[in-house]
Structure formats: structure tokens, C-alpha cells
Design a protein around this motif. Structure first.
Motif, PDB file in Angstrom:
ATOM      1  N   PHE A 167       7.115   6.361   0.483  1.00 22.06           N
ATOM      2  CA  PHE A 167       5.746   6.227  -0.014  1.00 22.06           C
ATOM      3  C   PHE A 167       5.086   4.883   0.304  1.00 22.06           C
ATOM      4  CE2 PHE A 167       8.154   8.754  -3.286  1.00 22.06           C
ATOM      5  CZ  PHE A 167       7.766   9.987  -2.800  1.00 22.06           C
ATOM      6  N   ILE A 168       5.857   3.825   0.480  1.00 20.40           N
ATOM      7  CA  ILE A 168       5.271   2.517   0.792  1.00 20.40           C
ATOM      8  C   ILE A 168       4.906   2.493   2.271  1.00 20.40           C
ATOM      9  CG2 ILE A 168       5.581   0.025   0.786  1.00 20.40           C
ATOM     10  CD1 ILE A 168       7.709   0.377  -1.357  1.00 20.40           C
ATOM     11  N   LYS A 169       3.641   2.322   2.565  1.00 22.99           N
ATOM     12  CA  LYS A 169       3.179   2.374   3.950  1.00 22.99           C
ATOM     13  C   LYS A 169       3.079   1.003   4.595  1.00 22.99           C
ATOM     14  CE  LYS A 169       3.402   6.623   3.947  1.00 22.99           C
ATOM     15  NZ  LYS A 169       4.576   7.198   4.636  1.00 22.99           N
TER      16      LYS A 169
ATOM     17  N   SER B  53       0.851  -1.189   0.000  1.00 27.21           N
ATOM     18  CA  SER B  53       0.000   0.000   0.000  1.00 27.21           C
ATOM     19  C   SER B  53       0.887   1.240   0.000  1.00 27.21           C
ATOM     20  CB  SER B  53      -0.927   0.012   1.221  1.00 27.21           C
ATOM     21  OG  SER B  53      -0.180   0.120   2.414  1.00 27.21           O
ATOM     22  N   PHE B  54       0.422   2.292  -0.662  1.00 26.74           N
ATOM     23  CA  PHE B  54       1.211   3.511  -0.847  1.00 26.74           C
ATOM     24  C   PHE B  54       0.424   4.733  -0.372  1.00 26.74           C
ATOM     25  CE2 PHE B  54       2.611   0.414  -3.871  1.00 26.74           C
ATOM     26  CZ  PHE B  54       3.962   0.623  -4.077  1.00 26.74           C
ATOM     27  N   LYS B  55       1.165   5.775  -0.034  1.00 31.15           N
ATOM     28  CA  LYS B  55       0.558   7.058   0.299  1.00 31.15           C
ATOM     29  C   LYS B  55       1.505   8.171  -0.130  1.00 31.15           C
ATOM     30  CE  LYS B  55      -1.520   9.745   4.061  1.00 31.15           C
ATOM     31  NZ  LYS B  55      -1.809   9.789   5.520  1.00 31.15           N
ATOM     32  N   TYR B  56       0.985   9.150  -0.881  1.00 30.06           N
ATOM     33  CA  TYR B  56       1.807  10.263  -1.336  1.00 30.06           C
ATOM     34  C   TYR B  56       0.891  11.410  -1.726  1.00 30.06           C
ATOM     35  CZ  TYR B  56       0.478   8.024  -5.743  1.00 30.06           C
ATOM     36  OH  TYR B  56      -0.239   7.435  -6.770  1.00 30.06           O
ATOM     37  N   ASP B  57       1.451  12.640  -1.749  1.00 24.74           N
ATOM     38  CA  ASP B  57       0.659  13.785  -2.178  1.00 24.74           C
ATOM     39  C   ASP B  57       0.885  14.016  -3.665  1.00 24.74           C
ATOM     40  OD1 ASP B  57       3.035  15.268  -2.540  1.00 24.74           O
ATOM     41  OD2 ASP B  57       2.950  16.050  -0.510  1.00 24.74           O
ATOM     42  N   ILE B  58       0.127  14.938  -4.223  1.00 24.25           N
ATOM     43  CA  ILE B  58       0.154  15.160  -5.667  1.00 24.25           C
ATOM     44  C   ILE B  58       1.528  15.608  -6.146  1.00 24.25           C
ATOM     45  CG2 ILE B  58      -0.628  17.558  -5.478  1.00 24.25           C
ATOM     46  CD1 ILE B  58      -2.280  17.048  -8.045  1.00 24.25           C
ATOM     47  N   HIS B  59       2.284  16.318  -5.308  1.00 25.72           N
ATOM     48  CA  HIS B  59       3.607  16.788  -5.706  1.00 25.72           C
ATOM     49  C   HIS B  59       4.583  15.627  -5.922  1.00 25.72           C
ATOM     50  CE1 HIS B  59       1.840  20.291  -3.621  1.00 25.72           C
ATOM     51  NE2 HIS B  59       2.472  20.990  -4.537  1.00 25.72           N
ATOM     52  N   ASN B  60       4.331  14.514  -5.251  1.00 23.41           N
ATOM     53  CA  ASN B  60       5.243  13.378  -5.323  1.00 23.41           C
ATOM     54  C   ASN B  60       4.700  12.221  -6.160  1.00 23.41           C
ATOM     55  OD1 ASN B  60       7.410  14.355  -3.750  1.00 23.41           O
ATOM     56  ND2 ASN B  60       6.291  13.910  -1.863  1.00 23.41           N
ATOM     57  N   SER B  61       3.628  12.462  -6.887  1.00 29.37           N
ATOM     58  CA  SER B  61       3.003  11.394  -7.663  1.00 29.37           C
ATOM     59  C   SER B  61       3.973  10.750  -8.651  1.00 29.37           C
ATOM     60  CB  SER B  61       1.780  11.940  -8.406  1.00 29.37           C
ATOM     61  OG  SER B  61       1.246  10.954  -9.267  1.00 29.37           O
TER      62      SER B  61
END
Length: 316
Positions: free
Chosen positions: A50-52, A9-17
Motif C-alpha cells: 500500500f505504501i507507494k 503516500s498510500f494507495k489501496y482499494d476499499i476492500h483493503n482499507s
């Protein structure tokens, strides 16, 4: 069901897409999609910003009752375990039902649970009409302490980029030997050290080397830092990370850039480059070819950086 061993699972904001997708391509040979990814590649989530989490699949079934039976058949005996519900893309299971399913799982594991400091986390999740059960490994956020490093520089890359550069350069393999050329204040080296990678650094500027050594010592990390031009090094590395001078506070031109790239290409067959301008002609002239890359902005800054993943051009 995908024939894979892990769910990430991943998590990131639009700036780091785009940065996250580049990292995903380099680690897993394909991009994450909607914040998750099936893969047979084993990666420690903590090497990435980014990998949660990573779920190591033990059992799966489209039938929930069959999955519970499979868990029973595993005869799991574990003191200090914890059960969690992993919400995957498209899962609409409501909170109350998730709690019920966690109870179902917990009753099929023999041992006393520990909800505060568990020795192992078992998780259940639902994705694309299939139920999954396995061991959940979560991202460790200890690297956030690097925000308070004693030496910093206003134009230095941020921690997310630095951590990603290390994971891209290493491809998640801790046996790879890395070089941080133009190491600056050691932002990249800090992220490599905390994740257990082998890295050395060099910089022609003595103040930069001093700052890097102070930052490493502050966190009790051990890594060699050479005060030298990269062309003076003669040790082989698996990958070099080159964060090129930006010509903002230190002078740079095409000749200097080409010298750095050619020198890096002599030490390794793989180079990950960071630049603020299009340097593709210089990359080709240095004997390298671009295999992947992306552009990434920095919040509050007027310029964007480009990351180039390069391989040495074969003599054949």
C-alpha cells in the motif's frame, strides 16, 4: 510543520482499507489519513503493498521562494537525477504550474538529469500550507511476478494480505526472525524473501512443503522449510505468522488450532494470526492476548478472514 522526517503516500482499494490501516498502525504507531502520513519512522515502501512512496524531507517552508533558496544552499551535485512533483492531499496546483516548479528545482541541482533510469529522484510537494523538498523513494513492484508462481491453491491468501502479514510481523525491521507456520504453498514466504526478511516455514503436510520449496526455488529464494508439526520446532523467533487451516480442504478443529497457537507461543512472544472464525477464546487459552487486528474480505470468496496481532501474556 510537523516535526517529522518523512512523508509517506498510500494507495489501496476499499476492500483493503482496514488492512492498510492495520499495517500503518503496526509500522508507524498511527493510521494513515487520506492516503498520506508524516512520520519519523523510516520504512522501505517496497515492503508494503500500500505504501507507494516515501519523501525524505531535506527542506520545507511556507514560502516557496524561501524553499528554492534553501535548495540552492544545499549545493546539490548529482549526475543522473530526476525531479518529480509529488501530489499530496489537498494540493490543487495545476499541471502547468507543477511543471514550472519542477524546472525551478532542476535549475538548482548541478548535474545532468536522467529521466529514464535516474540514480536519485528529488521531489517537491505542497501540503497543509507548506512546501516540501526531498529525496523520493518509490515502491518497487517486482513482487507482482509472484502471481505466476508454479504452485498455487484456491483458498490461499492473496499477495496483498501475504505482503501485509510480513510487514506487520516484522514491523519493517529486516533483522527480525520470522516463522511462517502452516506455510501452505509459501505465499507469505515469497513476499518475505523478495523484501529481504529472514523467514523460515513449516507445515505438517508434505505436499504443502514440496509446493513451497518449488515456489521458492522458482524465484531463486533461499529459506528453510520444515516438514513438521510446529510443536516439534525448538528455535526462537521474533514473530510467528500463523495462517490457520480453514477446515475446507484440510481438517481442523479447536484442539488442532489450540495446539498450533500454544506451540507458536512457545517459540515467540509475538504472533500474527489469520483465521476465518472468531478464535479469541482459543487465543486467550494459548497464553496470548490480542493487541490489534482487522477483518478483510477476499474478492470472489464467501468468507472473510480476521487478522489478529497477538502478544504473549506476561507472567507478571
Amino acid at each position: 510543520m510537523p516535526n517529522q522526517n518523512y512523508i509517506y503516500s498510500f494507495k489501496y482499494d476499499i476492500h483493503n482499507s482496514e488492512l492498510c490501516k492495520l499495517e500503518s498502525r503496526q509500522l508507524f504507531n498511527r493510521e494513515e489519513n487520506n492516503n498520506w502520513l508524516f512520520s519519523s519512522v523510516e520504512v522501505d515502501p517496497s515492503i508494503s503493498p500500500f505504501i507507494k512512496s516515501r519523501l525524505e524531507i531535506i527542506s520545507s517552508s511556507e514560502d516557496y521562494s524561501v524553499l528554492l533558496k534553501n535548495i540552492e544552499n544545499e549545493n546539490i551535485q548529482c549526475d543522473g537525477f530526476k525531479a518529480e512533483y509529488l501530489i499530496l492531499n489537498g494540493d490543487l496546483t495545476q499541471y502547468t504550474e507543477r511543471l514550472e516548479k519542477l524546472r525551478d528545482v532542476g535549475l538548482r541541482i548541478e548535474g545532468d538529469p536522467d529521466y529514464v533510469t535516474p540514480s536519485v529522484i528529488y521531489a517537491i510537494g505542497y501540503c497543509e500550507n507548506t512546501w516540501y523538498f526531498g529525496v523520493l523513494l518509490k515502491h518497487n513492484s517486482d513482487w507482482f511476478k509472484h502471481k505466476n508462481k508454479p504452485c498455487s491453491f484456491s483458498s490461499a491468501i492473496n499477495m496483498d494480505i501475504a505482503k501485509t502479514l510480513v510487514s506487520i510481523a516484522s514491523k519493517g525491521d529486516r533483522s527480525n526472525r520470522l516463522l511462517d507456520a502452516c506455510c501452505g504453498v509459501g505465499t507469505v514466504m515469497l513476499e518475505a524473501c523478495i523484501s529481504g526478511f529472514q523467514i523460515e516455514g513449516c507445515d505438517i503436510n508434505w505436499k504443502a512443503c514440496k509446493s513451497t520449496r518449488e515456489n521458492l526455488a522458482h524465484y531463486n529464494y533461499t529459506a528453510k522449510v520444515y516438514r513438521s508439526d510446529i510443536q516439534e520446532l525448538d528455535k526462537p523467533y521474533d514473530t510467528a505468522i500463523v495462517d490457520l487451516p480453514y477446515n475446507l480442504y484440510s481438517f481442523s478443529n479447536d484442539e488442532i488450532t489450540l495446539n498450533i497457537l500454544e506451540s507458536a507461543a512457545k517459540l515467540t512472544s509475538r504472533v500474527v494470526i489469520v483465521s476465518t472464525s472468531d478464535i479469541q477464546p482459543l487465543i486467550r487459552k494459548s497464553g496470548l492476548t490480542v493487541s490489534d487486528g482487522c477483518s478483510v474480505g477476499k474478492k470472489g470468496k464467501k468468507f472473510a478472514r480476521t487478522i489478529w496481532v497477538c502478544e504473549k501474556i506476561s507472567a507478571n
